[in-house]
Design an enzyme around this catalytic site. Structure first.
Site, short mmCIF file in Angstrom:
data_model
loop_
_atom_site.label_atom_id
_atom_site.label_comp_id
_atom_site.label_asym_id
_atom_site.label_seq_id
_atom_site.Cartn_x
_atom_site.Cartn_y
_atom_site.Cartn_z
N LYS A 53 -9.65 1.72 -19.41
CA LYS A 53 -10.08 1.93 -20.80
C LYS A 53 -8.90 1.75 -21.76
CE LYS A 53 -13.72 2.72 -18.52
NZ LYS A 53 -13.88 3.92 -17.74
N ARG A 71 0.84 -1.22 0.00
CA ARG A 71 0.00 0.00 0.00
C ARG A 71 0.86 1.26 0.00
NH1 ARG A 71 -2.27 2.41 4.26
NH2 ARG A 71 -2.40 0.52 5.52
N ASP A 123 -9.44 15.00 -16.79
CA ASP A 123 -9.57 13.56 -17.00
C ASP A 123 -9.27 13.32 -18.48
OD1 ASP A 123 -10.55 11.01 -17.58
OD2 ASP A 123 -12.05 11.11 -15.98
N TYR A 162 -18.07 12.39 -16.59
CA TYR A 162 -18.46 11.01 -16.27
C TYR A 162 -19.30 11.06 -14.99
CZ TYR A 162 -18.34 6.23 -14.74
OH TYR A 162 -18.72 4.99 -14.30
N1 LCS Z 1 -13.37 8.95 -16.08
C1 LCS Z 1 -14.00 8.69 -17.22
C2 LCS Z 1 -13.96 9.69 -18.34
C3 LCS Z 1 -14.72 7.50 -17.37
O1 LCS Z 1 -15.34 7.26 -18.53
C4 LCS Z 1 -14.77 6.58 -16.30
C5 LCS Z 1 -15.53 5.31 -16.38
C6 LCS Z 1 -14.07 6.90 -15.12
C7 LCS Z 1 -13.38 8.09 -15.04
C8 LCS Z 1 -14.05 5.97 -13.94
O2 LCS Z 1 -13.16 4.95 -14.20
P1 LCS Z 1 -13.15 3.53 -13.42
O3 LCS Z 1 -13.18 3.84 -11.97
O4 LCS Z 1 -14.38 2.81 -13.87
O5 LCS Z 1 -11.88 2.91 -13.87
N2 LCS Z 1 -16.41 5.25 -17.46
C9 LCS Z 1 -17.26 4.31 -17.75
C10 LCS Z 1 -18.16 4.38 -18.82
O6 LCS Z 1 -18.34 5.36 -19.57
N3 LCS Z 1 -18.83 3.24 -18.91
O7 LCS Z 1 -18.50 2.39 -17.89
C11 LCS Z 1 -17.47 3.02 -17.07
#
Ligand code: LCS
Length: 401
Positions: free
Chosen positions: A214, A64, A189, A117
């Site tokens: 992603k 951690r 982001d 998001y």
């Molecule tokens: N930022 C963006 C622009 C995102 O599209 C997402 C997740 C996150 C942060 C959060 O990321 P995670 O914690 O899931 O790794 N976006 C999603 C979407 O558009 N569909 O499913 C998840």
């Protein structure tokens, strides 16, 4: 590391940060950075252990706090995003929350893009107000709206570009200059663009966050995130919010992401090329009310996209003339493309944001910001573009009266 800054993206993606992992071996160094799948580290003497706790540069004590596999990934991330330092996190939201918790204190104020998001919107709109932190949401496609919303207690300007799901763009240089002039930390982001689409730090943005779930990892196999910025901010995030709130990436996910990143430049170029072709096909289709992709001259910010982006990315948003019913019909008739949330996968994924990714954003705010009930979002994958077009074409035929 300094010399690696001058290498091309594809070379950086493969080689940056990897020397340190190999240096633990005396001879016959492993070509791939090894995975240190362990939670804790052993010491020979109490003095050595105490020294590692006192000075973290001198050793690893507990995963951690830090782990060699995480660190290789972090060094690669810093080089790719042209930042001084980077942190890998357990998820994209782990990165967003850790970065915000590092930059904010009780009673501060945030200026944020109105289209974000949904979980990020919820942090700003529901979670942070419980700690007396207020957010003003603006249409940051217009830099004057950012400037007007900044107050004497504003601490953070929070952006996405292109936004999820509407693919709106922010003029990164203009936004960074406004934030700097007011002593505000600018954060973006960069999930949709990746460092292969744009490097916000080179435009003056202070902090970049990612959902590495992603494009960065690319395989759809991990949940992971990242924070990149100046060393002082990254160290504060690592030794404070990340370590104490605990959104730490696992060694396995760090290792999988590390290998995903080695092919990011190749993949992102192909995602962008495929999406450009699919967007042109869709825009010419009679069933479409509108189609949005930064490559299209009809995108309201196409000129800005050409100026600040190195590649337009793989995300397309559209609305059919038949609205929600037609959108659902389209999704139901696809054979190759998968109905799934998330994005940046090698496979083409399609989803309906109003009922899925953005369903937690209140309907009134969805309407105000343009997330209509008929909106369909496609994450164009790495299949042959002709096959994606053929699948969308047959599904559209099935839903055209
Ligand atoms: N930022 C963006 C622009 C995102 O599209 C997402 C997740 C996150 C942060 C959060 O990321 P995670 O914690 O899931 O790794 N976006 C999603 C979407 O558009 N569909 O499913 C998840």
């Amino acid at each position: 590391m300094t010399s690696q800054k001058n290498l091309g993206k594809a070379t950086q993606a493969i080689h940056a940060g990897e020397a340190r992992a190999s240096s633990t071996q005396k001879t016959g160094m492993p070509l791939l950075p090894p995975i240190y799948q362990n939670s804790t580290f052993r010491f020979a003497t109490a003095a050595e252990c105490a020294e590692a706790f006192r000075d973290e540069e001198s050793g690893y004590v507990y995963t951690r706090w830090g782990n060699p596999t995480q660190e290789v990934l972090e060094q690669k991330l810093a080089v790719l995003e042209a930042g001084e330092a980077a942190l890998a996190t357990a998820s994209g939201m782990g990165a967003v929350s850790t970065a915000l918790l590092t930059a904010l204190a009780e009673g501060g104020h945030v200026v944020a893009m109105e289209n974000l998001y949904s979980a990020t919107f919820q942090i700003l709109n529901e979670e942070l107000p419980r700690f007396g932190i207020e957010t003003t949401f603006v249409d940051a496609t217009d830099p004057t709206q950012i400037a007007h919303a900044i107050r004497s207690d504003t601490k953070v300007l929070y952006l996405e570009s292109p936004t999820n799901p509407l693919l709106k763009l922010v003029d990164l240089q203009a936004a960074a200059e406004i934030a700097k002039a007011h002593g505000v930390i600018s954060m973006i982001d960069n999930t949709f663009a990746t460092p292969c689409g744009q490097q916000p730090i080179t435009f003056g943005i202070d902090v970049v966050v990612h959902s590495m779930t992603k494009y960065m990892s690319g395989s759809g196999a991990v949940i992971a995130g990242a924070i990149i910025g100046q060393k002082e901010f990254v160290v504060r995030a690592k030794e404070g919010a990340l370590r104490n709130f605990g959104a730490v990436i696992s060694p396995l996910n760090a290792w999988l992401t590390l290998h995903g990143l080695t092919t990011l430049p190749l993949r992102f170029a192909r995602h962008s090329e495929n999406a450009t072709r699919v967007a042109a096909f869709l825009e010419g289709h009679p069933a479409m009310a509108w189609v949005r992709h930064p490559s299209l001259p009809s995108h309201p910010q196409h000129e800005l996209a050409k100026r600040q982006m190195d590649a337009f990315g793989g995300m397309i948003t559209l609305e059919l003339k038949g609205g929600r019913a037609a959108g659902e019909h389209l999704v139901d008739h696809l054979q190759l493309c998968s109905l799934a949330v998330s994005l940046g996968d090698v496979r083409t994924l399609i989803c309906h944001p109003a009922s899925t990714t953005h369903s937690h954003v209140p309907a009134e705010i969805r309407r105000q910001t343009g997330i209509t009930d008929g909106l369909v979002r496609i994450s164009i994958g790495l299949e042959d573009a002709e096959d994606i077009i053929a699948d969308l074409g047959q599904a559209l035929e099935a839903c055209t009266p």
